[in-house]
Design an enzyme around this catalytic site. Structure first.
Site, mmCIF file in Angstrom:
data_model
loop_
_atom_site.group_PDB
_atom_site.id
_atom_site.type_symbol
_atom_site.label_atom_id
_atom_site.label_comp_id
_atom_site.label_asym_id
_atom_site.label_seq_id
_atom_site.Cartn_x
_atom_site.Cartn_y
_atom_site.Cartn_z
ATOM 1 N N GLU A 268 20.905 8.066 33.700
ATOM 2 C CA GLU A 268 20.993 7.949 35.544
ATOM 3 C C GLU A 268 22.193 9.340 35.867
ATOM 4 O OE1 GLU A 268 22.304 4.230 33.912
ATOM 5 O OE2 GLU A 268 22.563 6.207 33.080
ATOM 6 N N ALA B 88 -2.528 -3.417 -1.910
ATOM 7 C CA ALA B 88 -3.145 -2.026 -2.539
ATOM 8 C C ALA B 88 -4.231 -2.681 -3.952
ATOM 9 C CB ALA B 88 -2.037 -2.045 -3.773
ATOM 10 N N ALA C 273 -5.917 -4.065 -7.612
ATOM 11 C CA ALA C 273 -5.388 -4.519 -9.218
ATOM 12 C C ALA C 273 -4.557 -3.199 -9.621
ATOM 13 C CB ALA C 273 -6.413 -4.945 -9.533
ATOM 14 N N ASP D 256 3.822 7.609 -5.855
ATOM 15 C CA ASP D 256 3.120 8.195 -5.093
ATOM 16 C C ASP D 256 3.629 10.329 -4.741
ATOM 17 O OD1 ASP D 256 1.426 6.369 -5.048
ATOM 18 O OD2 ASP D 256 2.068 5.634 -3.263
ATOM 19 N N GLY E 220 7.011 -0.007 -1.263
ATOM 20 C CA GLY E 220 5.554 -1.069 -1.796
ATOM 21 C C GLY E 220 5.829 -2.088 -1.407
#
Length: 322
Positions: A55, A166, A168, A204, A257
């Protein structure tokens, strides 16, 4: 009383509010548009760090032209004066605004209806609840903090048609295509913290940054949820309870994950679910147990938003019904 143009003009204020998501903590991201004689005379959104408020920015832009204008604000104007700035309700009154249209009410006890009361006491016409649901979605982090005393958690999952996160073997890069992944980076740019599980962190070594041109500096803080503190430069949460106790973040994006996803769902801490669904079938791993004792408990928990196409993939968004 609402005007036929109120919804359209509030849309402009909502678009401005989006600019502040992830940048305005500890204050909420708010947008404001000032209109006089069908002409926009002021536009503002909450600036990084929370000040100045939307504002104040719009009023400064409009100057004397604000007298007699209508203000479209995505959140009830604040009613409290702080060391960081004046109350927005007082600013609107002082500027001579004739009418204020508000999307969502402010549950902060320092305002919570007092902003509206102050405007009306000054003879300003007030309309409330215009596109409130959209405003609350933008204000999700702020509202979750006030209502539940914890951060707002978005769980992001890339899944196949058969619901696998994901193969297997554990391979998950990449289930979705480039456009879906780019959208995921946009979500990162709007978060305070990006969270992964310990297994994902170790397997990862994710960068957890924002790789979109112009938004590289918007990368959130990196965090890992695991029993033992992880190696590397990141924050550690020992479990959902520790995440709920986090006081210096409002928007958490949990990316992986399966173990992390299951633990957050079991703790009922997921407020928003993003499913990036790819048109592939891989017959791999799903989430596993999320703590439901009976199938009936799974129903009536999630509200679906419209599906968005991202190339060949589809984004399904769900919000927790509470």
């Amino acid at each position: 009383m609402t005007d036929p143009d109120d919804a359209r003009l509030m849309g402009a204020a909502l678009a401005l509010a989006q600019r502040g998501v992830g940048l305005t903590r500890p204050n909420p991201p708010v947008g404001c548009v000032l209109v006089s004689d069908s002409r926009t005379i002021g536009r503002g959104w909450t600036r990084p760090g929370g000040r100045p408020h939307a504002e104040a920015v719009a009023l400064a832009q409009a100057g004397a032209a604000a007298r007699g204008a209508t203000a479209y604000v995505t959140l009830e104007p604040c009613a409290h004066i702080s060391a960081r700035g004046p109350a927005c309700a007082d600013g609107l009154v002082a500027a001579g605004i004739a009418r204020v249209v508000i999307a969502a009410g402010d549950p902060d006890p320092r305002t919570n209806g007092q902003g509206v009361a102050r405007l009306r006491a000054a003879g300003i016409a007030v309309a409330e609840g215009v596109r409130a649901a959209e405003a609350e979605a933008i204000l999700a982090g702020f509202l979750t903090r006030l209502r539940y005393g914890r951060p707002h958690v978005t769980l992001k999952l890339a899944v196949s048609l058969d619901g696998a996160v994901a193969m297997a073997s554990g391979q998950s890069q990449w289930i979705t295509g480039a456009r879906a992944r780019a959208h995921g980076h946009l979500e990162r740019a709007r978060a305070d913290i990006i969270l992964v599980g310990g297994g994902t962190w170790r397997a990862d070594a994710p960068r957890l940054d924002v790789r979109l041109a112009g938004l590289e500096t918007r990368a959130p803080e990196r965090a890992v949820m695991s029993r033992a503190p992880p190696t590397g430069a990141c924050r550690h949460f020992g479990g959902p309870a520790a995440l709920a106790a986090c006081t210096d973040a409002d928007l958490i994006l949990a990316e992986g994950g399966a173990g992390l996803a299951a633990s957050l769902l079991a703790a009922d801490m997921v407020d928003r679910l993003l499913l990036y669904r790819a048109p592939i079938i891989i017959g791999g791993r799903g989430l596993g147990d999320i703590g439901l004792a009976d199938l009936a408990e799974a129903h009536s928990r999630w509200a679906a938003l419209p599906i968005v196409a991202l190339g060949v993939d589809r984004l399904e968004t769900y919000t927790r019904i509470r």
